[in-house]
Design a protein around this motif. Structure first.
Motif, mmCIF file in Angstrom:
data_model
loop_
_atom_site.group_PDB
_atom_site.id
_atom_site.type_symbol
_atom_site.label_atom_id
_atom_site.label_comp_id
_atom_site.label_asym_id
_atom_site.label_seq_id
_atom_site.Cartn_x
_atom_site.Cartn_y
_atom_site.Cartn_z
ATOM 1 N N LEU A 54 0.850 -1.182 0.000
ATOM 2 C CA LEU A 54 0.000 0.000 0.000
ATOM 3 C C LEU A 54 0.888 1.234 0.000
ATOM 4 C CD1 LEU A 54 -2.748 -1.053 2.583
ATOM 5 C CD2 LEU A 54 -2.980 -0.887 0.108
ATOM 6 N N ASN A 55 0.593 2.184 -0.907
ATOM 7 C CA ASN A 55 1.374 3.422 -0.911
ATOM 8 C C ASN A 55 0.774 4.412 0.086
ATOM 9 O OD1 ASN A 55 -0.867 4.603 -2.162
ATOM 10 N ND2 ASN A 55 0.051 4.553 -4.209
ATOM 11 N N ALA A 56 1.306 5.613 0.147
ATOM 12 C CA ALA A 56 0.866 6.623 1.114
ATOM 13 C C ALA A 56 -0.608 6.984 0.944
ATOM 14 C CB ALA A 56 1.729 7.873 0.987
ATOM 15 N N SER A 57 -1.132 6.804 -0.269
ATOM 16 C CA SER A 57 -2.543 7.114 -0.537
ATOM 17 C C SER A 57 -3.461 5.943 -0.205
ATOM 18 C CB SER A 57 -2.731 7.483 -2.008
ATOM 19 O OG SER A 57 -1.877 8.535 -2.376
ATOM 20 N N GLY A 58 -2.875 4.819 0.233
ATOM 21 C CA GLY A 58 -3.675 3.645 0.549
ATOM 22 C C GLY A 58 -4.044 2.809 -0.661
ATOM 23 N N GLU A 59 -3.353 3.060 -1.795
ATOM 24 C CA GLU A 59 -3.604 2.298 -3.017
ATOM 25 C C GLU A 59 -2.521 1.246 -3.196
ATOM 26 O OE1 GLU A 59 -3.433 5.397 -5.893
ATOM 27 O OE2 GLU A 59 -5.449 6.123 -5.445
ATOM 28 N N LEU A 60 -2.890 0.139 -3.861
ATOM 29 C CA LEU A 60 -1.913 -0.916 -4.125
ATOM 30 C C LEU A 60 -0.909 -0.438 -5.164
ATOM 31 C CD1 LEU A 60 -4.041 -4.181 -4.259
ATOM 32 C CD2 LEU A 60 -2.509 -3.425 -2.449
ATOM 33 N N GLU A 61 0.345 -0.783 -4.912
ATOM 34 C CA GLU A 61 1.420 -0.394 -5.808
ATOM 35 C C GLU A 61 2.324 -1.603 -5.999
ATOM 36 O OE1 GLU A 61 4.847 2.293 -4.449
ATOM 37 O OE2 GLU A 61 3.424 3.648 -5.434
ATOM 38 N N GLY A 62 2.596 -1.978 -7.239
ATOM 39 C CA GLY A 62 3.448 -3.123 -7.517
ATOM 40 C C GLY A 62 4.908 -2.828 -7.238
ATOM 41 N N LEU A 63 5.608 -3.784 -6.641
ATOM 42 C CA LEU A 63 7.041 -3.645 -6.393
ATOM 43 C C LEU A 63 7.808 -4.065 -7.637
ATOM 44 C CD1 LEU A 63 7.355 -5.129 -2.783
ATOM 45 C CD2 LEU A 63 7.093 -2.741 -3.461
ATOM 46 N N MET A 64 8.867 -3.324 -7.928
ATOM 47 C CA MET A 64 9.670 -3.584 -9.120
ATOM 48 C C MET A 64 11.128 -3.772 -8.719
ATOM 49 S SD MET A 64 7.217 -3.377 -11.247
ATOM 50 C CE MET A 64 7.564 -3.059 -12.937
ATOM 51 N N THR A 65 11.855 -4.550 -9.510
ATOM 52 C CA THR A 65 13.288 -4.724 -9.286
ATOM 53 C C THR A 65 14.015 -3.488 -9.805
ATOM 54 O OG1 THR A 65 13.718 -5.736 -11.440
ATOM 55 C CG2 THR A 65 13.091 -7.223 -9.624
ATOM 56 N N ALA A 66 15.317 -3.420 -9.566
ATOM 57 C CA ALA A 66 16.124 -2.307 -10.069
ATOM 58 C C ALA A 66 16.108 -2.261 -11.596
ATOM 59 C CB ALA A 66 17.559 -2.431 -9.553
ATOM 60 N N LYS A 67 15.854 -3.399 -12.228
ATOM 61 C CA LYS A 67 15.800 -3.460 -13.694
ATOM 62 C C LYS A 67 14.393 -3.197 -14.240
ATOM 63 C CE LYS A 67 19.723 -6.517 -14.272
ATOM 64 N NZ LYS A 67 20.237 -7.750 -14.872
ATOM 65 N N GLY A 68 13.455 -2.863 -13.335
ATOM 66 C CA GLY A 68 12.103 -2.526 -13.780
ATOM 67 C C GLY A 68 11.188 -3.710 -13.990
ATOM 68 N N ARG A 69 11.563 -4.870 -13.501
ATOM 69 C CA ARG A 69 10.710 -6.061 -13.617
ATOM 70 C C ARG A 69 9.882 -6.211 -12.351
ATOM 71 N NH1 ARG A 69 15.670 -9.426 -15.568
ATOM 72 N NH2 ARG A 69 15.678 -8.910 -17.773
ATOM 73 N N ALA A 70 8.717 -6.799 -12.498
ATOM 74 C CA ALA A 70 7.842 -7.029 -11.345
ATOM 75 C C ALA A 70 8.496 -8.028 -10.393
ATOM 76 C CB ALA A 70 6.500 -7.566 -11.809
ATOM 77 N N VAL A 71 8.429 -7.727 -9.094
ATOM 78 C CA VAL A 71 8.911 -8.671 -8.080
ATOM 79 C C VAL A 71 7.847 -9.750 -7.947
ATOM 80 C CG1 VAL A 71 9.546 -8.987 -5.667
ATOM 81 C CG2 VAL A 71 10.216 -6.882 -6.860
ATOM 82 N N GLU A 72 8.237 -10.990 -8.165
ATOM 83 C CA GLU A 72 7.282 -12.089 -8.179
ATOM 84 C C GLU A 72 7.608 -13.101 -7.086
ATOM 85 O OE1 GLU A 72 5.337 -14.188 -11.865
ATOM 86 O OE2 GLU A 72 7.253 -15.156 -11.448
ATOM 87 N N VAL A 73 6.564 -13.581 -6.426
ATOM 88 C CA VAL A 73 6.668 -14.631 -5.426
ATOM 89 C C VAL A 73 5.899 -15.832 -5.963
ATOM 90 C CG1 VAL A 73 6.094 -15.298 -3.059
ATOM 91 C CG2 VAL A 73 6.786 -12.962 -3.551
ATOM 92 N N LEU A 74 6.467 -17.023 -5.863
ATOM 93 C CA LEU A 74 5.794 -18.245 -6.299
ATOM 94 C C LEU A 74 5.290 -18.981 -5.070
ATOM 95 C CD1 LEU A 74 8.323 -19.452 -9.015
ATOM 96 C CD2 LEU A 74 6.291 -18.025 -9.307
ATOM 97 N N VAL A 75 3.981 -19.214 -5.025
ATOM 98 C CA VAL A 75 3.356 -19.868 -3.876
ATOM 99 C C VAL A 75 2.726 -21.181 -4.342
ATOM 100 C CG1 VAL A 75 1.607 -19.668 -2.065
ATOM 101 C CG2 VAL A 75 2.868 -17.628 -2.805
ATOM 102 N N PRO A 76 3.117 -22.321 -3.757
ATOM 103 C CA PRO A 76 2.491 -23.595 -4.136
ATOM 104 C C PRO A 76 0.984 -23.547 -3.860
ATOM 105 C CG PRO A 76 4.420 -23.958 -2.748
ATOM 106 C CD PRO A 76 4.125 -22.491 -2.710
ATOM 107 N N PHE A 77 0.192 -23.903 -4.854
ATOM 108 C CA PHE A 77 -1.259 -23.886 -4.684
ATOM 109 C C PHE A 77 -1.726 -25.258 -4.207
ATOM 110 C CE2 PHE A 77 -5.717 -23.693 -6.373
ATOM 111 C CZ PHE A 77 -6.154 -22.763 -5.454
#
Length: 197
Positions: free
Chosen positions: A151-174
């Motif tokens: 959540l950013n300062a405005s309370g909105e969701l904001e995607g995290l990015m790597t230094a190279k501008g790629r989305a930070v991804e987490v893999l969760v076993p379903f």
């Protein structure tokens, strides 16, 4: 031709002709190939490797289908011979989400998980891990691809990015042990998974 539904879901790709009587072989995009077996109204469109349409969407009536190993073999109306079936090779198969059979309790269509917020139960209160962007199969079970968010300062969701501008991804076993709660109405998934894994 029928009106094209707005809720079409890619469910497979025609890989080849099958036999000499106009049957086709379809490779499902997930283990949920029952949709290809249970729904009679298919939609077909050929696309390039980036998903750009190469032709208009067209409807196709399924006459019969069956599982064949990890594929589905199907007969479509007006496809009478091997040459016509071979001409469909590489075509993507779509089905309206509204036509999917009702899922059993504690079973979910992967397409419905995309866009759900995933929260870690390993913190109190629960902490947002991110949002499901994709579901894949690793051979043993499904895997949620979760784009890390905060959540950013405005309370909105904001995607995290790597230094190279790629989305930070987490893999969760379903699997039930790791994902004990899924509430599609609330677009909520609880995962017994660390926030920073």
């Amino acid at each position: 031709m029928q009106k094209i539904p707005e809720d079409l879901v890619e469910v497979g790709r025609i890989s080849d002709a099958y036999g000499v009587q106009g049957m086709i072989k379809v490779i499902p995009f997930s283990e949920q190939e029952t949709v290809l077996l249970d729904v009679n109204q298919w939609w077909l469109m050929r696309t390039d490797l980036k998903g750009k349409p190469l032709e208009s969407m067209r409807d196709a009536q399924l006459i019969r289908s069956r599982s064949q190993g990890s594929a589905v073999v199907a007969k479509l109306k007006d496809i009478a011979d091997r040459d016509q079936a071979q001409a469909l090779k590489g075509t993507t198969v779509y089905i309206s989400r509204a036509d999917f059979p009702k899922a059993d309790e504690d079973e979910f269509y992967w397409v419905d998980l995309i866009g759900c917020a995933v929260y870690s139960s390993q913190t109190q209160p629960e902490t947002l891990i991110g949002v499901v962007t994709e579901v894949s199969d690793n051979g043993a079970h499904g895997v949620l691809h979760v784009h890390r968010q905060k959540l950013n300062a405005s309370g909105e969701l904001e995607g995290l990015m790597t230094a190279k501008g790629r989305a930070v991804e987490v893999l969760v076993p379903f699997v039930k042990q790791m994902v004990p709660v899924v509430d599609l109405d609330k677009r909520y998934i609880q995962a017994d998974w660390p926030v920073d894994f």
